[in-house]
Design a protein around this motif. Structure first.
Motif, short mmCIF file in Angstrom:
data_model
loop_
_atom_site.label_atom_id
_atom_site.label_comp_id
_atom_site.label_asym_id
_atom_site.label_seq_id
_atom_site.Cartn_x
_atom_site.Cartn_y
_atom_site.Cartn_z
N ALA A 91 0.89 -1.41 0.01
CA ALA A 91 -0.03 0.03 0.00
C ALA A 91 0.99 1.28 -0.08
O ALA A 91 1.83 1.29 0.82
CB ALA A 91 -0.87 0.00 1.44
N LEU A 92 0.32 2.19 -0.92
CA LEU A 92 1.10 3.67 -0.88
C LEU A 92 0.08 4.46 0.05
O LEU A 92 -1.23 4.26 -0.30
CB LEU A 92 1.38 4.08 -2.13
N PHE A 93 0.71 5.53 0.86
CA PHE A 93 -0.05 6.18 1.69
C PHE A 93 0.22 7.48 1.83
O PHE A 93 1.67 7.88 1.71
CB PHE A 93 -0.40 5.59 3.13
N HIS A 94 -0.69 8.52 2.00
CA HIS A 94 -0.16 9.81 2.27
C HIS A 94 -1.32 10.37 3.25
O HIS A 94 -2.60 10.42 3.10
CB HIS A 94 -0.50 10.50 0.94
N THR A 95 -0.87 11.07 4.37
CA THR A 95 -1.65 11.31 5.20
C THR A 95 -1.17 13.07 5.78
O THR A 95 0.23 13.08 5.80
CB THR A 95 -1.60 10.76 6.63
N GLU A 96 -2.13 13.93 6.07
CA GLU A 96 -1.59 15.13 6.34
C GLU A 96 -2.45 15.41 7.52
O GLU A 96 -3.68 15.43 7.79
CB GLU A 96 -2.01 16.21 5.25
N LEU A 97 -1.73 16.05 8.64
CA LEU A 97 -2.31 16.22 10.09
C LEU A 97 -2.16 17.79 10.16
O LEU A 97 -1.13 18.17 10.26
CB LEU A 97 -1.57 15.38 11.17
N THR A 98 -3.14 18.55 10.35
CA THR A 98 -3.14 20.00 10.57
C THR A 98 -3.75 20.46 11.75
O THR A 98 -4.65 19.73 12.50
CB THR A 98 -4.05 20.88 9.55
N ASN A 99 -2.98 21.39 12.56
CA ASN A 99 -3.45 22.01 13.96
C ASN A 99 -3.11 21.02 15.13
O ASN A 99 -3.95 20.83 15.77
CB ASN A 99 -4.88 22.41 13.92
N ASN A 100 -2.18 20.02 14.85
CA ASN A 100 -1.66 19.26 15.89
C ASN A 100 -1.07 19.99 17.13
O ASN A 100 -0.68 20.88 16.82
CB ASN A 100 -0.58 18.06 15.49
N GLN A 101 -1.22 19.46 18.30
CA GLN A 101 -0.61 20.25 19.33
C GLN A 101 0.45 19.60 19.97
O GLN A 101 0.72 18.38 20.00
CB GLN A 101 -2.00 20.18 20.66
N THR A 102 1.37 20.64 20.49
CA THR A 102 2.36 20.08 21.00
C THR A 102 2.89 21.15 22.19
O THR A 102 2.35 22.23 22.40
CB THR A 102 3.75 20.01 19.87
N THR A 103 3.78 20.52 22.83
CA THR A 103 4.42 21.62 24.22
C THR A 103 5.69 22.32 23.75
O THR A 103 6.69 21.70 23.42
CB THR A 103 4.78 20.79 25.45
N ASP A 104 5.57 23.69 23.88
CA ASP A 104 6.66 24.52 23.53
C ASP A 104 7.73 24.15 24.56
O ASP A 104 7.55 24.20 25.75
CB ASP A 104 6.30 26.05 23.88
N PRO A 105 8.83 24.02 24.12
CA PRO A 105 9.83 23.76 24.78
C PRO A 105 10.53 24.98 26.01
O PRO A 105 11.17 24.64 27.04
CB PRO A 105 11.09 23.20 24.35
N VAL A 106 10.00 25.91 25.59
CA VAL A 106 10.80 27.08 26.14
C VAL A 106 9.54 27.53 27.42
O VAL A 106 9.76 27.78 28.55
CB VAL A 106 11.03 28.32 25.28
N THR A 107 8.66 27.84 26.79
CA THR A 107 7.00 28.23 27.60
C THR A 107 6.50 27.26 28.15
O THR A 107 5.90 27.52 29.31
CB THR A 107 6.37 29.03 26.73
N LEU A 108 6.67 25.83 27.97
CA LEU A 108 6.12 24.98 28.22
C LEU A 108 4.50 24.85 28.14
O LEU A 108 3.83 24.34 28.60
CB LEU A 108 6.36 24.60 29.79
N GLN A 109 4.09 25.73 27.26
CA GLN A 109 2.62 25.92 26.97
C GLN A 109 2.11 25.15 26.00
O GLN A 109 2.95 24.68 24.86
CB GLN A 109 2.37 27.44 26.66
N VAL A 110 0.92 24.69 25.85
CA VAL A 110 0.65 23.70 24.88
C VAL A 110 0.13 24.72 23.66
O VAL A 110 -0.72 25.60 23.85
CB VAL A 110 -0.67 22.92 25.15
N VAL A 111 0.81 24.48 22.44
CA VAL A 111 0.50 25.44 21.20
C VAL A 111 0.26 24.36 20.13
O VAL A 111 0.53 23.51 19.93
CB VAL A 111 1.69 25.97 20.84
N GLN A 112 -0.22 25.04 18.96
CA GLN A 112 -0.62 24.46 17.61
C GLN A 112 0.45 24.50 16.83
O GLN A 112 1.04 25.75 16.70
CB GLN A 112 -1.92 24.72 17.03
N VAL A 113 0.99 23.49 15.95
CA VAL A 113 1.96 23.38 15.06
C VAL A 113 1.36 23.69 13.91
O VAL A 113 0.00 23.38 13.61
CB VAL A 113 2.63 22.39 15.36
N GLY A 114 2.07 23.91 12.77
CA GLY A 114 1.73 23.66 11.47
C GLY A 114 0.89 22.19 10.86
O GLY A 114 0.94 21.47 11.60
N LYS A 115 1.34 22.05 9.57
CA LYS A 115 0.94 20.85 9.21
C LYS A 115 1.94 19.67 9.11
O LYS A 115 3.29 20.11 9.01
CB LYS A 115 0.60 20.94 7.51
N GLN A 116 1.67 18.48 9.43
CA GLN A 116 2.47 17.26 9.52
C GLN A 116 2.19 16.42 8.62
O GLN A 116 1.13 16.00 8.29
CB GLN A 116 2.51 16.57 10.90
#
Length: 206
Positions: free
Chosen positions: A40-65
Motif C-alpha cells: 500500500a502507498l499512503f499519504h496523510t496530512e495532520l493539521t493543527n496538531n498540538q505540542t508543548t513549547d520547550p521554552v514556555t511549556l505551553q501547549v501550542v498548535q503547530v503547522g501541518k505534519q
C-alpha cells in the motif's frame, strides 16, 4: 483582571485537528492462497496538531505534519510446517507551515521491518525466530539528530511444546542478544529499550 494574587484570563480557542488521508493498495495470494502479499502507498496530512513549547511549556498548535510512504506485508504458510509473518515500511515525514521547523522531519523512523517465522520440528515441538529493525530518525521537529542507538536491530525467539491435547508450554525470549537501544526519545529525555527478557507460559484448554 487579578485579585488577591489570582489572575483570570480568557482561554484561547484552538483550531480543530484535521486529518486528510489517501491510500492505494493491492493484495496477492500464493501457494493456493496460503500465503498473502499486500502492498500500500499512503499519504496523510495532520493539521493543527498540538505540542508543548520547550521554552514556555505551553501547549501550542503547530503547522501541518505530512507522512507518506510504502507498506508491504507478507503472512501465511510456505509449507504445512513453515509459517511467516512480516511487515516492511518506508516512511517520509515532514513539518510544513511552521516558521522555525519548516521542512524538518517528524520523530519517526524512516524504515521499519518486523519479521517472524515459526517451524514445526515435530507434531509437538515448534521453534520461532523474529527480527525487528527500526531505522534512522530525528529526535524532534526541530531536526535534532538522534544518537546512533536510536536505530537498532533486535532478535527474538520462541520454543513451544504441546505436552498433551490440553496443555502446551511456550518460552519467549525478547532481545535475545541483550542489545542496548533507545525505544523512544526527544531532545529532553530518552527511554531505553528493554533488556533481554524471558517468559515461560502454560496454556491449558478445556
Amino acid at each position: 483582571t487579578s485579585s488577591n494574587g489570582f489572575s483570570l484570563s480568557t482561554p484561547s480557542v484552538a483550531d480543530p485537528l484535521e486529518t486528510e488521508s489517501y491510500e492505494l493498495g493491492t493484495k496477492w495470494g500464493f501457494f493456493d492462497g496460503n500465503l498473502s502479499l499486500s502492498a500500500a502507498l499512503f499519504h496523510t496530512e495532520l493539521t493543527n496538531n498540538q505540542t508543548t513549547d520547550p521554552v514556555t511549556l505551553q501547549v501550542v498548535q503547530v503547522g501541518k505534519q505530512i507522512s507518506q510512504g510504502l507498506e508491504v506485508g507478507v503472512s501465511g504458510q510456505i509449507t504445512d510446517k513453515w509459517f511467516v509473518f512480516s511487515g516492511f515500511t518506508i516512511l517520509d515525514s515532514e513539518v510544513e507551515d511552521l516558521s522555525t521547523n519548516d521542512g524538518n522531519d517528524l520523530y519517526v523512523p524512516e524504515m521499519t521491518l518486523n519479521f517472524w517465522s515459526t517451524y514445526d520440528l515435530t507434531d509437538k515441538l515448534t521453534v520461532g525466530l523474529g527480527v525487528t529493525y527500526s531505522g534512522e530518525q530525528t529526535y524532534s521537529e526541530d531536526g535534532t539528530e538522534a544518537p546512533d542507538d536510536a536505530a537498532y536491530v533486535l532478535v527474538n525467539g520462541l520454543v513451544s511444546y504441546q505436552v498433551n491435547e490440553n496443555l502446551s508450554l511456550q518460552l519467549n525470549v525478547d532481545n535475545l542478544f541483550d542489545d542496548d537501544y533507545i525505544q523512544r526519545g526527544s531532545t529532553r529525555r530518552t527511554v531505553p529499550g528493554a533488556t533481554r527478557f524471558a517468559k515461560l507460559s502454560a496454556n491449558y484448554s478445556f
